[in-house]
Design a protein around this motif. Structure first.
Motif, PDB file in Angstrom:
ATOM      1  N   MET A 416       0.841  -1.192   0.000  1.00 14.63           N
ATOM      2  CA  MET A 416       0.000   0.000   0.000  1.00 14.63           C
ATOM      3  C   MET A 416       0.881   1.248   0.000  1.00 14.63           C
ATOM      4  O   MET A 416       1.872   1.319   0.730  1.00 14.63           O
ATOM      5  CB  MET A 416      -0.908  -0.005   1.226  1.00 14.63           C
ATOM      6  CG  MET A 416      -1.849  -1.190   1.303  1.00 14.63           C
ATOM      7  SD  MET A 416      -3.038  -1.269  -0.080  1.00 14.63           S
ATOM      8  CE  MET A 416      -4.047   0.184   0.259  1.00 14.63           C
ATOM      9  N   PRO A 436     -13.993   4.786  -7.623  1.00 14.47           N
ATOM     10  CA  PRO A 436     -14.182   3.508  -6.928  1.00 14.47           C
ATOM     11  C   PRO A 436     -15.106   2.541  -7.668  1.00 14.47           C
ATOM     12  O   PRO A 436     -15.115   1.343  -7.367  1.00 14.47           O
ATOM     13  CB  PRO A 436     -14.778   3.927  -5.577  1.00 14.47           C
ATOM     14  CG  PRO A 436     -14.290   5.327  -5.365  1.00 14.47           C
ATOM     15  CD  PRO A 436     -14.337   5.930  -6.746  1.00 14.47           C
ATOM     16  N   THR A 443     -11.630  -2.962  -3.832  1.00 19.93           N
ATOM     17  CA  THR A 443     -10.437  -2.550  -3.082  1.00 19.93           C
ATOM     18  C   THR A 443     -10.616  -1.206  -2.382  1.00 19.93           C
ATOM     19  O   THR A 443      -9.690  -0.735  -1.723  1.00 19.93           O
ATOM     20  CB  THR A 443      -9.221  -2.459  -4.019  1.00 19.93           C
ATOM     21  OG1 THR A 443      -9.433  -1.399  -4.976  1.00 19.93           O
ATOM     22  CG2 THR A 443      -8.971  -3.771  -4.742  1.00 19.93           C
ATOM     23  N   TRP A 444     -11.809  -0.598  -2.512  1.00 20.63           N
ATOM     24  CA  TRP A 444     -12.051   0.722  -1.937  1.00 20.63           C
ATOM     25  C   TRP A 444     -12.952   0.608  -0.698  1.00 20.63           C
ATOM     26  O   TRP A 444     -13.931  -0.117  -0.695  1.00 20.63           O
ATOM     27  CB  TRP A 444     -12.714   1.659  -2.956  1.00 20.63           C
ATOM     28  CG  TRP A 444     -11.915   1.844  -4.207  1.00 20.63           C
ATOM     29  CD1 TRP A 444     -11.967   1.102  -5.341  1.00 20.63           C
ATOM     30  CD2 TRP A 444     -10.922   2.853  -4.446  1.00 20.63           C
ATOM     31  NE1 TRP A 444     -11.082   1.561  -6.274  1.00 20.63           N
ATOM     32  CE2 TRP A 444     -10.422   2.648  -5.762  1.00 20.63           C
ATOM     33  CE3 TRP A 444     -10.415   3.905  -3.684  1.00 20.63           C
ATOM     34  CZ2 TRP A 444      -9.440   3.463  -6.322  1.00 20.63           C
ATOM     35  CZ3 TRP A 444      -9.433   4.714  -4.252  1.00 20.63           C
ATOM     36  CH2 TRP A 444      -8.958   4.496  -5.547  1.00 20.63           C
ATOM     37  N   GLY A 453      -8.342   0.821   0.414  1.00 23.96           N
ATOM     38  CA  GLY A 453      -8.205   1.943  -0.507  1.00 23.96           C
ATOM     39  C   GLY A 453      -9.055   3.132  -0.146  1.00 23.96           C
ATOM     40  O   GLY A 453     -10.253   3.006   0.129  1.00 23.96           O
ATOM     41  N   THR A 454      -8.430   4.318  -0.147  1.00 21.68           N
ATOM     42  CA  THR A 454      -9.153   5.551   0.159  1.00 21.68           C
ATOM     43  C   THR A 454      -8.796   6.621  -0.856  1.00 21.68           C
ATOM     44  O   THR A 454      -7.749   6.559  -1.518  1.00 21.68           O
ATOM     45  CB  THR A 454      -8.817   6.068   1.565  1.00 21.68           C
ATOM     46  OG1 THR A 454      -7.415   6.373   1.635  1.00 21.68           O
ATOM     47  CG2 THR A 454      -9.175   5.042   2.631  1.00 21.68           C
ATOM     48  N   ILE A 485      -4.561   9.467  -3.005  1.00 24.90           N
ATOM     49  CA  ILE A 485      -5.097   8.110  -3.119  1.00 24.90           C
ATOM     50  C   ILE A 485      -4.166   7.125  -2.412  1.00 24.90           C
ATOM     51  O   ILE A 485      -2.964   7.072  -2.691  1.00 24.90           O
ATOM     52  CB  ILE A 485      -5.272   7.714  -4.594  1.00 24.90           C
ATOM     53  CG1 ILE A 485      -6.271   8.664  -5.271  1.00 24.90           C
ATOM     54  CG2 ILE A 485      -5.737   6.266  -4.717  1.00 24.90           C
ATOM     55  CD1 ILE A 485      -6.491   8.392  -6.741  1.00 24.90           C
ATOM     56  N   TYR A 486      -4.751   6.383  -1.483  1.00 26.12           N
ATOM     57  CA  TYR A 486      -4.027   5.330  -0.765  1.00 26.12           C
ATOM     58  C   TYR A 486      -4.527   4.003  -1.308  1.00 26.12           C
ATOM     59  O   TYR A 486      -5.691   3.646  -1.143  1.00 26.12           O
ATOM     60  CB  TYR A 486      -4.297   5.450   0.735  1.00 26.12           C
ATOM     61  CG  TYR A 486      -3.592   4.401   1.580  1.00 26.12           C
ATOM     62  CD1 TYR A 486      -2.212   4.366   1.668  1.00 26.12           C
ATOM     63  CD2 TYR A 486      -4.331   3.461   2.298  1.00 26.12           C
ATOM     64  CE1 TYR A 486      -1.572   3.422   2.451  1.00 26.12           C
ATOM     65  CE2 TYR A 486      -3.694   2.507   3.085  1.00 26.12           C
ATOM     66  CZ  TYR A 486      -2.316   2.494   3.153  1.00 26.12           C
ATOM     67  OH  TYR A 486      -1.686   1.550   3.929  1.00 26.12           O
ATOM     68  N   GLN A 487      -3.634   3.314  -2.025  1.00 32.01           N
ATOM     69  CA  GLN A 487      -4.035   2.085  -2.689  1.00 32.01           C
ATOM     70  C   GLN A 487      -2.837   1.158  -2.846  1.00 32.01           C
ATOM     71  O   GLN A 487      -1.697   1.526  -2.552  1.00 32.01           O
ATOM     72  CB  GLN A 487      -4.630   2.394  -4.068  1.00 32.01           C
ATOM     73  CG  GLN A 487      -6.147   2.388  -4.149  1.00 32.01           C
ATOM     74  CD  GLN A 487      -6.751   0.997  -3.956  1.00 32.01           C
ATOM     75  OE1 GLN A 487      -6.048   0.022  -3.737  1.00 32.01           O
ATOM     76  NE2 GLN A 487      -8.065   0.927  -4.024  1.00 32.01           N
ATOM     77  N   SER A 488      -3.112  -0.059  -3.314  1.00 30.18           N
ATOM     78  CA  SER A 488      -2.032  -1.006  -3.562  1.00 30.18           C
ATOM     79  C   SER A 488      -1.252  -0.591  -4.803  1.00 30.18           C
ATOM     80  O   SER A 488      -1.748   0.149  -5.666  1.00 30.18           O
ATOM     81  CB  SER A 488      -2.598  -2.415  -3.763  1.00 30.18           C
ATOM     82  OG  SER A 488      -3.359  -2.462  -4.962  1.00 30.18           O
ATOM     83  N   VAL A 491      -2.954  -1.383  -8.137  1.00 30.94           N
ATOM     84  CA  VAL A 491      -4.025  -0.452  -8.491  1.00 30.94           C
ATOM     85  C   VAL A 491      -3.425   0.853  -9.018  1.00 30.94           C
ATOM     86  O   VAL A 491      -3.891   1.415 -10.014  1.00 30.94           O
ATOM     87  CB  VAL A 491      -4.956  -0.188  -7.299  1.00 30.94           C
ATOM     88  CG1 VAL A 491      -5.944   0.939  -7.622  1.00 30.94           C
ATOM     89  CG2 VAL A 491      -5.712  -1.457  -6.936  1.00 30.94           C
ATOM     90  N   HIS A 492      -2.374   1.342  -8.345  1.00 34.82           N
ATOM     91  CA  HIS A 492      -1.701   2.551  -8.842  1.00 34.82           C
ATOM     92  C   HIS A 492      -1.135   2.324 -10.239  1.00 34.82           C
ATOM     93  O   HIS A 492      -1.131   3.238 -11.068  1.00 34.82           O
ATOM     94  CB  HIS A 492      -0.569   2.960  -7.885  1.00 34.82           C
ATOM     95  CG  HIS A 492      -1.028   3.749  -6.704  1.00 34.82           C
ATOM     96  ND1 HIS A 492      -1.620   4.994  -6.808  1.00 34.82           N
ATOM     97  CD2 HIS A 492      -0.994   3.470  -5.368  1.00 34.82           C
ATOM     98  CE1 HIS A 492      -1.919   5.455  -5.605  1.00 34.82           C
ATOM     99  NE2 HIS A 492      -1.549   4.543  -4.707  1.00 34.82           N
TER     100      HIS A 492
END
Length: 536
Positions: A416, A436, A443-444, A453-454, A485-488, A491-492
């Motif tokens: 993340m 999302p 994942t959100w 995910g946020t 964006i906080y994601q894996s 996903v990025h």
């Protein structure tokens, strides 16, 4: 949580992360290699071609190999000889030459030994004469007028676009590595634009030769491929490795050159006109001694205290000023697919080279490192410095072959991390709502309470549109925001492609393979990273 910081706006733009609409560019997803399989072992780097011969960019009659010796021949007589030998009409622009104070009776001492005819025309620069071909006629005129006489040529580069080159990156590479000061963006008069699959270039005749050579090198290059490099130069480079012993005590420069030419059987010459204009006398006393050293190293050390150096050009080793050598820097294309997979790693490699291969030399506007596509590096430098870059890359490859691959945290697709995406506020508002739903919905947190995910929005600085900036009517500012964006990682890796499609639709060019793949700012398939300084 990992915060990704890019070093400067140029790198952001190059990576496709800044654009007119403000959305981020695309990325090329990649799969981590097995732990025991080095990236370098999966890519075969060809050794050929080592050079692109400029003969391919001149008319066929000028490619013919001839043997001739002109001793104290007038410029007019040489022009007549060129016309008779080539079968092409030769026009002496007497007005241009007169304005440069060059007489048609100017004496020329030149020779060719089974070498292309165009090399003799190139060497006329030693008496201040340039040349170009227009309407199947060879024009001889002053160097200044030759450089300022521009024409437009079209180059179909659709095949490069099919291989993931971006038009913006291709244009930037041409501008940065082909006579940088000649382009409009740098204060010159030359121009370049892409329409469809065609590159329209307005440039001097000599620079058109270099552009054609660069495009040929991008289409087919090896580990190290020199642009616009005559076949005879390879022989001269071999001569520069000859071991030579010298003992000079107050020997005039011109006599020193004559002795070296005789003892090494190598065509070494003084760039007399440039030296004269720079205030360096041809009888400058040289004191130097050395035993069994390569000719190239010997010349570099002997000439450096006098602000001189050597370079290979027009089938000759010229002894000239350091500034002149920089102005005629050589361009080379390097295949570095085994060292960098994406934009982040490309820039890490660039940072490593600039920090280790003659660091002081990279501040000059006449040198540059450019990546028109990930894995292909174009470098404009002096020939001696290009050799340093080549050796440095080989050292990196040797180190990688001897290294054990270790999985790094930044290679984990499930790791993340936080990314900042700047864009117009109205676009950001829509993306908070729809993103999302469009990308990995499960994942959100908005869709799945157990997901991580946020997405958040922060107001950013406003700016005028490009049209307003040009017209200096920046009364209305376009509001911008940043999506945090906080994601894996995986996903990025997919997100920039989605943003690109939202901005441009589906009929757009492919990315240079940059963006977020890798994330670590390293190169060498993730073996090691080059730290970035936030102060830059």
């Amino acid at each position: 949580m990992m915060l990704i910081v890019y070093r400067n706006l140029k790198k952001l733009a190059y990576a496709g992360l800044l654009s007119t609409g403000g959305l981020l560019g695309s990325t090329l997803a990649w799969q981590p290699l097995p732990q025991d399989e080095p990236l370098a072992a999966t890519i075969e780097i060809a050794k050929q071609p080592t050079a692109i011969d400029p003969a391919g960019a001149v008319p066929e009659p000028l490619r013919a190999k001839v043997t001739v010796q002109h001793t104290d021949k007038s410029l007019l007589d040489v022009a007549k000889w060129v016309q008779e030998t080539s079968g092409m009409e030769v026009n002496l622009d007497r007005q241009s030459l007169a304005e440069a104070r060059i007489l048609v009776s100017e004496l020329v001492n030149e020779e060719l030994s089974d070498a292309p005819l165009y090399l003799l025309l190139d060497r006329l620069r030693t008496v201040g004469v340039g040349w170009l071909v227009a309407d199947e006629t060879i024009r001889l005129l002053s160097m200044k007028d030759a450089a300022e006489t521009l024409s437009t040529a079209q180059y179909n580069v659709g095949d490069l676009f099919d291989r993931d080159y971006l038009s913006e990156s291709l244009v930037e590479t041409v501008v940065e590595t082909i006579d940088p000061s000649s382009w409009e963006d740098n204060g010159g008069a030359a121009g370049i634009v892409v329409l469809g699959d065609v590159l329209f270039v307005r440039q001097s005749y000599q620079n058109h030769r270099r552009v054609a050579g660069l495009l040929a090198a991008l289409r087919k290059h090896g580990e190290f491929t020199l642009n616009a490099d005559a076949q005879v130069h390879e022989t001269l480079r071999q001569s520069m490795t000859k071991l030579v012993s010298v003992e000079f005590t107050d020997v005039p420069l011109v006599d020193m050159v004559n002795e070296l030419r005789s003892t090494t059987a190598t065509d070494i010459r003084l760039d007399a006109l440039i030296l004269k204009n720079s205030g360096i006398p041809l009888r400058l006393p040289i004191t130097f001694s050395s035993t069994e050293r390569p000719l190239g190293e010997l010349l570099s050390q002997m000439l450096s205290p006098h602000e001189m150096t050597w370079h290979i050009r027009d089938g000759v080793i010229w002894l000239t000023t350091k500034q002149e050598a920089l102005a005629y820097s050589t361009t080379a294309v390097f295949d570095v697919r085994d060292l960098c997979r994406n934009t982040d790693e490309s820039y890490a490699l660039m940072d490593a080279i600039e920090g280790q291969a003659a660091p002081e030399s990279w501040d000059d506007e006449e040198v540059a490192i450019s990546f028109p596509v990930a894995g292909t590096m174009v470098v404009r430098q002096t020939e001696a410095r290009l050799e340093e870059v080549r050796k440095l890359l080989e050292n990196y490859r040797t180190a990688l072959r001897a290294s054990k691959r270790r999985v790094r945290p930044e290679e984990d697709p499930q790791a993340m991390l936080t990314q900042y995406y700047r864009m117009p506020t109205n676009v950001a508002d829509d993306l908070i709502r729809f993103l999302p739903q469009l990308l990995r919905p499960d994942t959100w947190q908005a869709n799945n309470a157990t997901a991580k995910g946020t997405i958040q929005k922060i107001q950013s600085w406003s700016e005028a549109s490009a049209a307003q900036a040009k017209s200096e009517l920046a009364a209305t500012q376009i509001p911008y925001s940043v999506l945090v964006i906080y994601q894996s990682r995986e996903v990025h890796n997919e997100l920039p492609e989605l943003l690109r499609r939202i901005q441009h639709g589906d009929r757009v060019e492919q990315s240079m393979g940059g963006g977020m793949g890798g994330m670590g700012g390293g190169f060498g398939g993730g073996y090691f990273s080059i730290p970035t300084s936030l102060s830059e």
